[in-house]
Design an enzyme around this catalytic site. Structure first.
Site, mmCIF file in Angstrom:
data_model
loop_
_atom_site.group_PDB
_atom_site.id
_atom_site.type_symbol
_atom_site.label_atom_id
_atom_site.label_comp_id
_atom_site.label_asym_id
_atom_site.label_seq_id
_atom_site.Cartn_x
_atom_site.Cartn_y
_atom_site.Cartn_z
ATOM 1 N N ASP A 48 -18.332 9.960 6.863
ATOM 2 C CA ASP A 48 -17.984 10.922 5.813
ATOM 3 C C ASP A 48 -19.193 11.732 5.326
ATOM 4 O OD1 ASP A 48 -15.622 9.747 6.132
ATOM 5 O OD2 ASP A 48 -15.419 8.942 4.090
ATOM 6 N N GLU A 99 -21.725 12.805 6.893
ATOM 7 C CA GLU A 99 -22.069 13.898 7.802
ATOM 8 C C GLU A 99 -21.104 15.069 7.567
ATOM 9 O OE1 GLU A 99 -24.400 14.707 9.521
ATOM 10 O OE2 GLU A 99 -23.700 16.177 10.985
ATOM 11 N N TYR A 100 -19.822 14.735 7.380
ATOM 12 C CA TYR A 100 -18.822 15.772 7.095
ATOM 13 C C TYR A 100 -19.206 16.501 5.800
ATOM 14 C CZ TYR A 100 -14.233 17.902 6.301
ATOM 15 O OH TYR A 100 -13.216 18.789 6.079
ATOM 16 N N ASP A 101 -19.559 15.722 4.790
ATOM 17 C CA ASP A 101 -19.934 16.325 3.504
ATOM 18 C C ASP A 101 -21.157 17.229 3.648
ATOM 19 O OD1 ASP A 101 -17.879 14.925 2.454
ATOM 20 O OD2 ASP A 101 -19.122 13.340 1.555
ATOM 21 N N SER A 130 20.174 19.973 7.788
ATOM 22 C CA SER A 130 19.985 18.561 7.438
ATOM 23 C C SER A 130 20.554 17.714 8.578
ATOM 24 C CB SER A 130 20.662 18.255 6.116
ATOM 25 O OG SER A 130 22.041 18.388 6.285
ATOM 26 N N GLU A 158 12.220 8.880 16.209
ATOM 27 C CA GLU A 158 11.132 9.099 15.240
ATOM 28 C C GLU A 158 11.478 8.406 13.935
ATOM 29 O OE1 GLU A 158 11.112 13.352 14.617
ATOM 30 O OE2 GLU A 158 11.090 13.712 16.756
ATOM 31 N N LYS A 177 12.153 8.265 10.044
ATOM 32 C CA LYS A 177 12.616 9.294 9.095
ATOM 33 C C LYS A 177 11.732 9.190 7.860
ATOM 34 C CE LYS A 177 16.754 11.270 7.020
ATOM 35 N NZ LYS A 177 16.234 11.491 5.679
ATOM 36 N N ASP A 236 10.069 9.726 4.318
ATOM 37 C CA ASP A 236 10.678 9.961 3.010
ATOM 38 C C ASP A 236 9.750 10.838 2.181
ATOM 39 O OD1 ASP A 236 12.658 9.769 1.233
ATOM 40 O OD2 ASP A 236 12.335 7.669 0.702
ATOM 41 N N GLU A 269 7.484 17.058 7.465
ATOM 42 C CA GLU A 269 7.617 16.420 6.166
ATOM 43 C C GLU A 269 6.240 16.283 5.528
ATOM 44 O OE1 GLU A 269 10.816 15.769 5.730
ATOM 45 O OE2 GLU A 269 11.040 14.198 4.217
ATOM 46 N N TYR A 283 7.928 17.503 12.822
ATOM 47 C CA TYR A 283 8.997 16.940 13.641
ATOM 48 C C TYR A 283 9.883 17.984 14.297
ATOM 49 C CZ TYR A 283 11.307 17.382 9.050
ATOM 50 O OH TYR A 283 11.780 17.835 7.857
ATOM 51 N N LYS A 337 17.032 12.220 18.453
ATOM 52 C CA LYS A 337 17.299 13.604 18.853
ATOM 53 C C LYS A 337 17.441 13.664 20.365
ATOM 54 C CE LYS A 337 14.347 15.073 15.101
ATOM 55 N NZ LYS A 337 13.016 15.492 14.691
ATOM 56 N N LYS A 386 20.178 5.359 8.994
ATOM 57 C CA LYS A 386 19.540 5.030 7.714
ATOM 58 C C LYS A 386 19.386 3.519 7.519
ATOM 59 C CE LYS A 386 19.095 7.784 4.620
ATOM 60 N NZ LYS A 386 19.867 8.756 3.878
ATOM 61 N N CYS A 391 8.732 -17.930 -30.448
ATOM 62 C CA CYS A 391 9.055 -18.265 -29.064
ATOM 63 C C CYS A 391 10.550 -18.584 -28.959
ATOM 64 C CB CYS A 391 8.224 -19.472 -28.628
ATOM 65 S SG CYS A 391 8.738 -20.142 -27.040
ATOM 66 N N CYS A 395 10.638 -22.664 -28.189
ATOM 67 C CA CYS A 395 10.176 -23.709 -29.101
ATOM 68 C C CYS A 395 9.966 -23.202 -30.528
ATOM 69 C CB CYS A 395 8.882 -24.330 -28.582
ATOM 70 S SG CYS A 395 7.479 -23.226 -28.735
ATOM 71 N N CYS A 423 3.359 -17.459 -26.316
ATOM 72 C CA CYS A 423 3.843 -18.485 -27.232
ATOM 73 C C CYS A 423 2.657 -19.383 -27.552
ATOM 74 C CB CYS A 423 4.947 -19.285 -26.544
ATOM 75 S SG CYS A 423 5.164 -20.931 -27.219
ATOM 76 N N CYS A 446 5.759 -26.637 -26.186
ATOM 77 C CA CYS A 446 6.868 -25.748 -25.795
ATOM 78 C C CYS A 446 7.489 -26.252 -24.484
ATOM 79 C CB CYS A 446 6.335 -24.329 -25.616
ATOM 80 S SG CYS A 446 7.561 -23.190 -24.970
HETATM 81 S S1 IVH Z 1 14.769 16.547 11.941
HETATM 82 C C1 IVH Z 1 17.711 19.731 12.544
HETATM 83 N N1 IVH Z 1 13.119 14.528 11.895
HETATM 84 O O1 IVH Z 1 15.388 14.331 6.882
HETATM 85 C C2 IVH Z 1 16.884 18.571 12.283
HETATM 86 N N2 IVH Z 1 14.060 15.255 9.849
HETATM 87 O O2 IVH Z 1 18.357 14.726 6.384
HETATM 88 C C3 IVH Z 1 16.125 18.666 11.072
HETATM 89 N N3 IVH Z 1 13.278 14.006 7.899
HETATM 90 O O3 IVH Z 1 15.454 17.568 5.592
HETATM 91 C C4 IVH Z 1 15.424 17.503 10.641
HETATM 92 N N4 IVH Z 1 11.921 12.682 8.969
HETATM 93 O O4 IVH Z 1 13.272 16.316 5.452
HETATM 94 C C5 IVH Z 1 13.914 15.338 11.175
HETATM 95 N N5 IVH Z 1 11.593 12.787 12.003
HETATM 96 C C6 IVH Z 1 12.390 13.588 11.279
HETATM 97 C C7 IVH Z 1 12.502 13.478 9.888
HETATM 98 C C8 IVH Z 1 13.369 14.334 9.211
HETATM 99 C C9 IVH Z 1 12.404 13.026 7.795
HETATM 100 C C10 IVH Z 1 14.032 14.606 6.769
HETATM 101 C C11 IVH Z 1 13.899 16.077 6.668
HETATM 102 C C12 IVH Z 1 15.304 16.627 6.603
HETATM 103 C C13 IVH Z 1 16.108 15.406 6.317
HETATM 104 C C14 IVH Z 1 17.452 15.536 6.981
#
Ligand code: IVH
Length: 673
Positions: free
Chosen positions: A35, A37-39, A84, A120, A122, A124, A180, A232, A297, A321, A415, A418, A433, A439
């Site tokens: 780090d 060196e980066y700085d 989505s 992949e 998912k 959050d 994301e 993604y 996918k 999910k 308490c 007791c 207590c 107690c």
């Molecule tokens: S693909 C058409 N890949 O999930 C495909 N989405 O419910 C578009 N998300 O709004 C999404 N990880 O925010 C894809 N590996 C992943 C993901 C991902 C998280 C979220 C993304 C999207 C939501 C869809």
């Protein structure tokens, strides 16, 4: 004096180097330089840019810190809607998804009845779109409702894993990268710890923290939050197609400077998807970021095209999910539990709710500060979170749902078990207590702890049985356990003769113990298993531990002033000593521990460390000294044996010189070690 062309060349080289290091660090998780060196490189670039401001360009690595605050976010219409995903919740849902795809593709694309998928995690977090023109980041936007989002260019520019300028070559003229933005678990914990320290509102989960950080009008705030971006998918592509499969397009994005998920995997068929789901479920808690499922996918982009969309979701992808980790439920009551050390802890009784894979009907509220911070009332609707094996937590009160008859929580003055006075010491968040072993609750907890596996390991003496034995008044202290009669044990509920005999046998066996287990079993505040072991190795006998004063205890590794005081005051109380005597009288015994003094060359000698050490931290130096039996103090006095003086040592060095104390520089100290 450098010629202008040389300055420009220097700036270019520095930027390239910084970008390369940035990529190795933030995208590949594989830094090639330390780090510092980066700085150093960054400071050099900053200096030149400060001298020649005309050389500053938006894609310069110095420009990630965030500019002036915005008055508001402008709207962005997505040229290609951000879709989505449909959800699957079971293996059956997944098989249906696969069947639908194979049915639609038929003989062109799924000839042998199988389709290749990319798997992949998912993530959050928050979905974002990044638009690059001629390789330059020109716009960052939130997904919004999929059609229209908000322009968050200023903020995404502060995310280190987002390239301001694409690396390498071969990228299209216009390219929209989607992915994301999320906050790693460790950064979320640190952010909340800081919020707690400064009495600010806590974030419910990493997703809310990421959303809150991106929604800042002042990009400097976003820059101070540790956000990451993982891509993604691809949106707009103009002026250069670049791959036939989804997996290849992600590899290309990675080459151009984007982070892609290390867990991404191509599988041959739906069975591969199912085993992927299984393996990621098992790994979930170990991942450094939060995920709420996995996404599958169809890998071939031509097949994706043929499958197309239905309403707002593609037919070629699905999210499998995990069971929810957050749920809404109602607080029926708040009760107060008394622990082993007398700590009075509020516990929320809840309408049972299935969350994080188990049914939860209680959640600890820790202390009154927590209740106030949450603004919780009895009758409230609350969000409960249970992530991994972590105990369930109330993370938020949904105030909009508060019923008219909700009532506030009052901390008991006495308490609940007791009726002794409850006392909260200045500076402590916990109220206790004052009844001590008078107690019944504290007694029960002390006995449960005494019997537990890492303590006296009394097999068959479970929590319920301890509670009944105390309620029956058969045992008042841990010593009474060894006075139990066969008749008493057998008279307990659900105690057949055989289990009564087993328990008496286990009690007898437990008398033969180790010093460390016995010290741990005593339940001295803040003396866990490790400290108990350290104490027994350092002192060798109970008598020496019992008679140690604070100073001697402080010389023991990892024993700080709080623990040392707890130990001393435990042995100052006559009833504790009486119980120890009773235990020894009934036959509890252990072999003394041989204390190895041979390598403790500095036994009892006091060292002081001052100045900056270059080859180790002061903490490491202290540890090494403690291992060798030394004491480490913060100030120089006549009693100091030696001062270790690093760079830029000041007043302590002067004082040591005045007092004629041994002084060692860092190298001499290392040589000595
Ligand atoms: S693909 C058409 N890949 O999930 C495909 N989405 O419910 C578009 N998300 O709004 C999404 N990880 O925010 C894809 N590996 C992943 C993901 C991902 C998280 C979220 C993304 C999207 C939501 C869809």
């Amino acid at each position: 004096m450098l010629a202008p062309t040389e300055i420009i060349q220097n700036v270019k080289t520095l930027r390239n180097e910084l970008e390369r290091h940035n990529y190795r660090y933030y995208v590949m998780d594989d830094p090639t330089v330390p780090d510092v060196e980066y700085d150093r490189l960054m400071n050099r670039l900053k200096d030149i840019e400060a001298k020649y401001p005309l050389l500053i360009v938006p894609e310069s690595p110095t420009q990630r810190v965030g500019g002036a605050p915005l008055a508001g976010f402008t709207q962005v219409t997505h040229e290609m809607p951000m879709l989505s995903l449909d959800n699957a919740f079971s293996e059956d849902d997944m098989q249906d998804f696969n069947r639908r795809i194979i049915g639609r593709l038929g003989n062109i694309g799924a000839e042998d009845g199988v389709v290749e998928y990319v798997c992949e995690p998912k993530l959050d977090g928050i979905a974002v779109s990044l638009l690059y023109e001629k390789g330059q980041l020109v716009r960052g936007a939130t997904r919004g409702d999929g059609e229209t989002g908000e322009d968050i260019t200023q903020n995404v520019r502060t995310v280190n894993s987002i390239p301001l300028k694409l690396m390498g070559s071969g990228y299209p003229e216009r390219l929209e990268v989607r992915g994301e933005i999320y906050m790693p678990k460790s950064s979320f914990d640190a952010l909340n710890q800081e919020a707690e320290r400064t009495d600010n509102k806590l974030f419910v989960n990493p997703r809310n923290a990421a959303a809150g950080s991106l929604r800042q009008l002042d990009p400097k705030i976003t820059a101070g939050r540790n956000l990451e971006m993982c891509c993604y998918s691809v949106g707009i592509v103009e002026g250069g197609a670049f791959s036939d499969t989804h997996s290849d397009s992600l590899y290309c994005l990675n080459q151009w400077g984007f982070r892609i998920n290390a867990e991404m995997k191509v599988v041959a068929d739906v069975d591969g998807c199912l085993s992927y789901y299984q393996s990621i479920s098992e790994k979930r808690n170990l991942l450094p970021y939060e995920i709420d499922g996995v996404v599958f996918k169809v890998n071939n982009l031509a097949l994706q095209q043929r499958l197309g969309f239905v309403s707002r979701a593609p037919r070629w992808a699905i999210a499998h999910k995990f069971p929810a980790q957050e749920e809404l439920t109602t607080v029926l009551d708040v009760e107060f539990q008394v622990g082993r050390t007398g700590a009075v802890t509020p516990v929320a009784r809840l309408v049972p709710v299935f969350v994080g894979g188990v049914t939860v009907s209680n959640a600890t509220l820790h202390n009154m500060d927590e209740i106030e911070r949450l603004g919780l009332m009895i009758g409230d609707s609350v969000i409960i979170r249970r992530a991994g094996d972590v105990i369930p937590k109330v993370v938020k009160v949904v105030e909009e749902k508060r019923p008219d008859n909700a009532c506030s929580v009052t901390f008991p003055a006495l308490c609940p078990v007791c009726e002794s006075e409850v006392i909260q010491l200045e500076g402590e968040a916990v109220a206790r207590c004052s009844g001590g072993l008078f107690c019944a609750a504290q007694r029960k907890e002390a006995i449960k702890h005494f019997a537990s596996r890492k303590a006296m390991d009394i097999d068959g003496l479970g929590d319920k049985l301890v509670e009944s034995l105390v309620d029956e008044d058969y045992i008042k202290s841990v010593a009474d356990l060894y006075k139990l009669t066969r008749f008493q044990v057998a008279s307990m509920d659900r105690m057949a003769e055989k289990s009564a005999n087993n328990l008496l046998g286990a009690l007898e066996r437990s008398k033969n113990t180790k010093l460390s287990s016995f010290v741990y079993a005593l339940g001295i505040r803040e003396v866990g298993e490790t400290t108990a072991r350290t104490l027994s190795n350092a002192f060798g006998t109970l008598e020496k531990i019992r008679t140690a004063n604070v100073e001697t205890l402080l010389a023991v590794q990892d024993v700080g002033p709080i623990v040392a005081n707890h130990i001393v005051s435990f042995f100052e109380q006559s009833h504790n000593n009486e119980i120890i005597e009773q235990l020894i009288a009934v036959g509890v015994h252990w072999p003394d521990v041989v204390v190895d003094e041979t390598d403790k060359v500095f036994q009892g000698k006091t060292f002081v460390i001052t100045g900056t050490l270059s080859q180790m931290s002061r903490e490491e130096a202290k540890e090494k000294l403690l291992e060798l039996g030394a004491k480490v103090s913060g100030s120089v006095s006549k009693k100091t044996y030696c001062l270790i003086a690093g760079e830029a040592a000041g007043s302590k060095l002067k004082k040591a010189e005045d007092l004629g104390i041994n002084i060692m520089n860092e190298q001499a100290f290392i040589d000595l070690l």
